[in-house]
Design an enzyme around this catalytic site. Structure first.
Site, PDB file in Angstrom:
ATOM      1  N   ARG A  76       0.937  -1.158   0.001  1.00 53.84           N
ATOM      2  CA  ARG A  76      -0.182   0.044   0.030  1.00 53.84           C
ATOM      3  C   ARG A  76       0.790   1.044  -0.168  1.00 53.84           C
ATOM      4  O   ARG A  76       0.359   2.288  -0.404  1.00 53.84           O
ATOM      5  CB  ARG A  76      -1.091  -0.003   1.008  1.00 53.84           C
ATOM      6  CG  ARG A  76      -0.612  -0.246   2.619  1.00 53.84           C
ATOM      7  CD  ARG A  76      -1.348  -1.163   3.224  1.00 53.84           C
ATOM      8  NE  ARG A  76      -0.969  -2.308   3.134  1.00 53.84           N
ATOM      9  CZ  ARG A  76      -1.339  -3.405   2.785  1.00 53.84           C
ATOM     10  NH1 ARG A  76      -2.963  -3.263   2.703  1.00 53.84           N
ATOM     11  NH2 ARG A  76      -1.093  -4.765   2.923  1.00 53.84           N
ATOM     12  N   THR A  77       1.959   1.341   0.575  1.00 58.43           N
ATOM     13  CA  THR A  77       2.744   2.423   0.681  1.00 58.43           C
ATOM     14  C   THR A  77       3.218   2.815  -0.678  1.00 58.43           C
ATOM     15  O   THR A  77       3.056   3.995  -1.331  1.00 58.43           O
ATOM     16  CB  THR A  77       4.054   2.424   1.631  1.00 58.43           C
ATOM     17  OG1 THR A  77       3.448   2.060   2.917  1.00 58.43           O
ATOM     18  CG2 THR A  77       4.543   3.843   1.861  1.00 58.43           C
TER      19      THR A  77
ATOM     20  N   LYS B 193      26.325  -4.538  -8.167  1.00 60.38           N
ATOM     21  CA  LYS B 193      27.795  -4.614  -8.591  1.00 60.38           C
ATOM     22  C   LYS B 193      28.522  -3.992  -7.717  1.00 60.38           C
ATOM     23  O   LYS B 193      29.608  -3.482  -7.999  1.00 60.38           O
ATOM     24  CB  LYS B 193      27.782  -3.852  -9.926  1.00 60.38           C
ATOM     25  CG  LYS B 193      26.914  -4.655 -11.016  1.00 60.38           C
ATOM     26  CD  LYS B 193      27.211  -4.056 -12.529  1.00 60.38           C
ATOM     27  CE  LYS B 193      26.121  -2.993 -12.629  1.00 60.38           C
ATOM     28  NZ  LYS B 193      25.917  -2.530 -13.953  1.00 60.38           N
TER      29      LYS B 193
ATOM     30  N   ARG C 159      11.992   3.517   0.918  1.00 65.63           N
ATOM     31  CA  ARG C 159      11.668   2.622   2.040  1.00 65.63           C
ATOM     32  C   ARG C 159      12.934   1.692   2.085  1.00 65.63           C
ATOM     33  O   ARG C 159      13.399   1.147   0.997  1.00 65.63           O
ATOM     34  CB  ARG C 159      10.571   1.829   1.679  1.00 65.63           C
ATOM     35  CG  ARG C 159      10.416   0.739   2.676  1.00 65.63           C
ATOM     36  CD  ARG C 159       8.988  -0.003   2.632  1.00 65.63           C
ATOM     37  NE  ARG C 159       7.738   0.710   3.183  1.00 65.63           N
ATOM     38  CZ  ARG C 159       6.903   0.030   3.724  1.00 65.63           C
ATOM     39  NH1 ARG C 159       6.605  -1.166   3.606  1.00 65.63           N
ATOM     40  NH2 ARG C 159       5.708   0.732   4.188  1.00 65.63           N
TER      41      ARG C 159
ATOM     42  N   HIS D 233       8.016   5.724  10.222  1.00 62.38           N
ATOM     43  CA  HIS D 233       7.141   5.747   9.096  1.00 62.38           C
ATOM     44  C   HIS D 233       6.221   6.893   9.000  1.00 62.38           C
ATOM     45  O   HIS D 233       4.788   6.890   9.252  1.00 62.38           O
ATOM     46  CB  HIS D 233       6.389   4.225   9.030  1.00 62.38           C
ATOM     47  CG  HIS D 233       5.612   3.813   7.837  1.00 62.38           C
ATOM     48  ND1 HIS D 233       5.696   4.781   6.743  1.00 62.38           N
ATOM     49  CD2 HIS D 233       5.120   2.795   7.421  1.00 62.38           C
ATOM     50  CE1 HIS D 233       5.016   4.125   5.907  1.00 62.38           C
ATOM     51  NE2 HIS D 233       4.692   2.785   6.285  1.00 62.38           N
TER      52      HIS D 233
END
Ligand code: CP
Length: 365
Positions: free
Chosen positions: A90-91, A119, A140, A173
């Site tokens: 949902r975020t 890499k 996030r 959050h």
């Protein structure tokens, strides 16, 4: 504010790291509006009211085709990078939808195995790469504090752009907390607002970053009581309680969730955050059944209370509770799209244009 300016550019990382969370907030804000959105402590009551009112304007404007066309013209020239290296539904999706509402084009990295971090590129170089192509980074990460560090790095680069924290480690959050506040604002619109209410937090409060951010935002309201109902090993952290003590907030800790239901104006359920377990069976050691909300519990809940959950849920709210009008978690989830659109519009200084359109079209907020 000039786009790309930020006060974080004027402080060394060492000096910044010594600041309290509240002191840090001043470094993310320009001319009273958020530039970076990194921690809950950067918001005050007037900022929360402004974002809520703007989210409502956007929500109402979006009800018509002409309104949607107006919104999509606001930031058609901007591009946003969604850098989500920790799972999200949902975020991630609500930020995508929020960008689309405002006409912003989006790019994404959801797995470092598909980017040049695989890499050996550092996260610092990765975000500098993103800032070459995009005007906003929404990120996030499972690393606490990473969004703050990346915002600082970009602020010291030749192309500083805003950073939004979409969930960092176990600590913050902030945009979830903003949508939670908006849900509470709407739920208590006819009941005098959030002031004076009792909010009961339930579940894995030790590792739930949504609870930590929301608990802090609630300190902006008068007389809000906070109750933390959890098994002792998953109870809220002492660092958060120290912040609440300093803010003069009334709170209590309990193992008796069922006994706290009748006093709740809002119940904020959370799941067990077993992705943070150090061994696979750690969470199974805790008996959490007493912290589930069942259909039978509805009888103990006040008629005008609400049940919230940041989602995803497991078994902590029975599915047959969903039909009750006090269960607002699906509406709460949709509110995330409007609040995130309001936040992005604020960062890019489009509040006045949205307010003017709303007034011209009889949308009174
Ligand atoms: N509430 C929340 O952060 O949900 P996602 O993990 O699905 O984004």
């Amino acid at each position: 504010m000039e786009e790309g300016s930020t006060r974080l550019g004027g402080v060394s990382w060492e000096a910044y790291a010594t600041l309290t969370l509240r002191e840090r907030g001043a470094y993310f804000t320009e001319e009273g509006r958020p530039y970076h959105v990194l921690i809950a402590q950067q918001f005050d009551r007037s900022g929360l009211d402004a974002i809520g009112a703007l989210a409502t304007r956007i929500r109402r404007i979006a009800k018509t085709d002409s309104g949607m066309a107006f919104l999509q013209g606001l930031l058609f020239h901007k591009r946003a990078m969604l850098y989500f290296t920790q799972p999200s539904s949902r975020t991630f999706l609500s930020f995508c939808a929020a960008c689309q509402i405002l006409g912003i084009k989006i790019g994404e990295v959801r797995d470092t195995a598909t980017s040049s971090e695989f890499k050996g590129e550092s996260k610092e170089d990765s975000v500098r790469t993103f800032s070459s192509y995009f005007d906003l980074i929404i990120m996030r990460s499972q690393m606490g504090g990473l969004a703050e560090r990346m915002a600082w790095v970009l602020s010291h680069s030749e192309r500083p752009i805003p950073v939004i924290n979409a969930g960092s480690g176990k600590d913050q959050h902030p945009t979830q907390a903003l949508l939670d506040i908006y849900t509470l604002q709407r739920s208590f619109e006819e009941r005098g607002g959030i002031d004076g209410k009792t909010i009961v937090f339930v579940g894995d409060l030790l590792r739930g970053r949504t609870v930590r951010s929301l608990s802090w935002l609630l300190t902006n309201y008068q007389g809000v009581r906070q109750v933390f109902a959890a098994p002792p090993p998953l109870q809220i952290g002492d660092d958060l309680l120290a912040l609440l003590d300093r803010a003069g907030v009334e709170y209590r800790l309990t193992e008796d969730f069922k006994g706290a239901i009748p006093e709740a104006d809002a119940i904020y359920m959370t799941r067990i955050q077993d992705e943070w377990d150090s061994d696979a069976k750690e969470s199974r050691k805790h008996d959490t059944e007493a912290y589930h909300f069942t259909a039978a519990d509805l009888a103990q809940l006040k008629s005008d209370s609400v049940i919230m959950h940041p989602l995803p849920r497991r078994e902590e709210i029975a599915v047959d509770v969903d039909q009750d009008p006090r269960a607002v978690y699906w509406r709460q989830m949709r509110n995330g799209m409007w609040v995130r659109a309001a936040l992005i519009a604020t960062i890019f200084q489009r509040e006045a244009a949205i307010r003017a359109y709303a007034e011209e079209n009889g949308i009174v907020v």
